[in-house]
Scaffold this motif. Structure first.
Motif, PDB file in Angstrom:
ATOM      1  N   PHE A  91       0.964  -1.170   0.108  1.00  0.00           N
ATOM      2  CA  PHE A  91      -0.081   0.069   0.036  1.00  0.00           C
ATOM      3  C   PHE A  91       0.880   1.318  -0.126  1.00  0.00           C
ATOM      4  O   PHE A  91       0.551   2.167  -0.740  1.00  0.00           O
ATOM      5  N   VAL A  92       1.932   1.051   0.801  1.00  0.00           N
ATOM      6  CA  VAL A  92       2.778   2.197   1.018  1.00  0.00           C
ATOM      7  C   VAL A  92       3.466   2.608  -0.397  1.00  0.00           C
ATOM      8  O   VAL A  92       3.600   3.635  -1.003  1.00  0.00           O
TER       9      VAL A  92
ATOM     10  N   ASN B  67      -3.462   5.940   7.814  1.00  0.00           N
ATOM     11  CA  ASN B  67      -4.515   5.873   8.754  1.00  0.00           C
ATOM     12  C   ASN B  67      -6.032   5.757   7.956  1.00  0.00           C
ATOM     13  O   ASN B  67      -6.807   4.621   8.674  1.00  0.00           O
ATOM     14  N   ARG B  68      -6.254   6.035   6.911  1.00  0.00           N
ATOM     15  CA  ARG B  68      -7.482   5.557   6.256  1.00  0.00           C
ATOM     16  C   ARG B  68      -7.697   4.225   5.823  1.00  0.00           C
ATOM     17  O   ARG B  68      -8.834   3.719   5.873  1.00  0.00           O
ATOM     18  N   GLU B  69      -6.462   3.789   5.208  1.00  0.00           N
ATOM     19  CA  GLU B  69      -6.746   2.235   4.575  1.00  0.00           C
ATOM     20  C   GLU B  69      -6.774   1.296   5.669  1.00  0.00           C
ATOM     21  O   GLU B  69      -7.485   0.368   5.700  1.00  0.00           O
ATOM     22  N   PHE B  70      -5.982   1.512   6.918  1.00  0.00           N
ATOM     23  CA  PHE B  70      -5.634   0.411   7.819  1.00  0.00           C
ATOM     24  C   PHE B  70      -6.009   0.859   9.146  1.00  0.00           C
ATOM     25  O   PHE B  70      -5.879  -0.031  10.300  1.00  0.00           O
ATOM     26  N   ASP B  71      -6.595   2.094   9.273  1.00  0.00           N
ATOM     27  CA  ASP B  71      -6.788   2.445  10.775  1.00  0.00           C
ATOM     28  C   ASP B  71      -5.861   2.538  11.809  1.00  0.00           C
ATOM     29  O   ASP B  71      -5.817   2.056  12.790  1.00  0.00           O
ATOM     30  N   ILE B  72      -4.598   2.820  11.129  1.00  0.00           N
ATOM     31  CA  ILE B  72      -3.096   2.876  11.690  1.00  0.00           C
ATOM     32  C   ILE B  72      -3.026   4.526  12.173  1.00  0.00           C
ATOM     33  O   ILE B  72      -2.904   5.259  11.068  1.00  0.00           O
ATOM     34  N   GLU B  73      -2.939   4.843  13.214  1.00  0.00           N
ATOM     35  CA  GLU B  73      -2.628   6.466  13.845  1.00  0.00           C
ATOM     36  C   GLU B  73      -1.243   6.555  13.574  1.00  0.00           C
ATOM     37  O   GLU B  73      -0.268   6.404  14.358  1.00  0.00           O
ATOM     38  N   VAL B  74      -0.904   7.070  12.206  1.00  0.00           N
ATOM     39  CA  VAL B  74       0.460   7.422  11.903  1.00  0.00           C
ATOM     40  C   VAL B  74       0.607   8.812  11.547  1.00  0.00           C
ATOM     41  O   VAL B  74      -0.351   9.477  10.767  1.00  0.00           O
TER      42      VAL B  74
END
Length: 87
Positions: A14-15, A53-60
């Motif tokens: 994804f990145v 954040n949007r794709e994986f709900d990871i607060e980065v």
């Protein structure tokens, strides 16, 4: 909306896709490339963090990634935020 599986492979892919969408040539993107080498600026870093954040709900946040010396280090920062083991 379902969150995609949080694996190192899915996050890395994804990145790389996001970096391509930001105008980085795919053949330039390697895990050892620095953001400077890739021409990634602070706006790109912010957009990358928001996309993760949007794709994986990871607060980065951009601050989590800006100090990275390579794409590998940036990915490791994301993995840490997601609770995934470093590469």
């Amino acid at each position: 909306m379902a969150v995609p599986s949080r694996t190192k492979e899915s996050v890395e892919g994804f990145v790389i896709d996001v970096l391509e969408k930001l105008g980085i040539e795919r053949d330039q993107i390697t895990l050892d490339a620095s953001f400077d080498d890739l021409g990634v600026d602070s706006l790109h870093v912010t957009e990358l963090g928001q996309a993760v954040n949007r794709e994986f709900d990871i607060e980065v946040h951009a601050a989590d990634l800006e100090e990275s010396q390579s794409l590998r280090q940036a990915l490791n920062a994301i993995y840490a935020k997601a609770g995934l083991q470093d590469r």
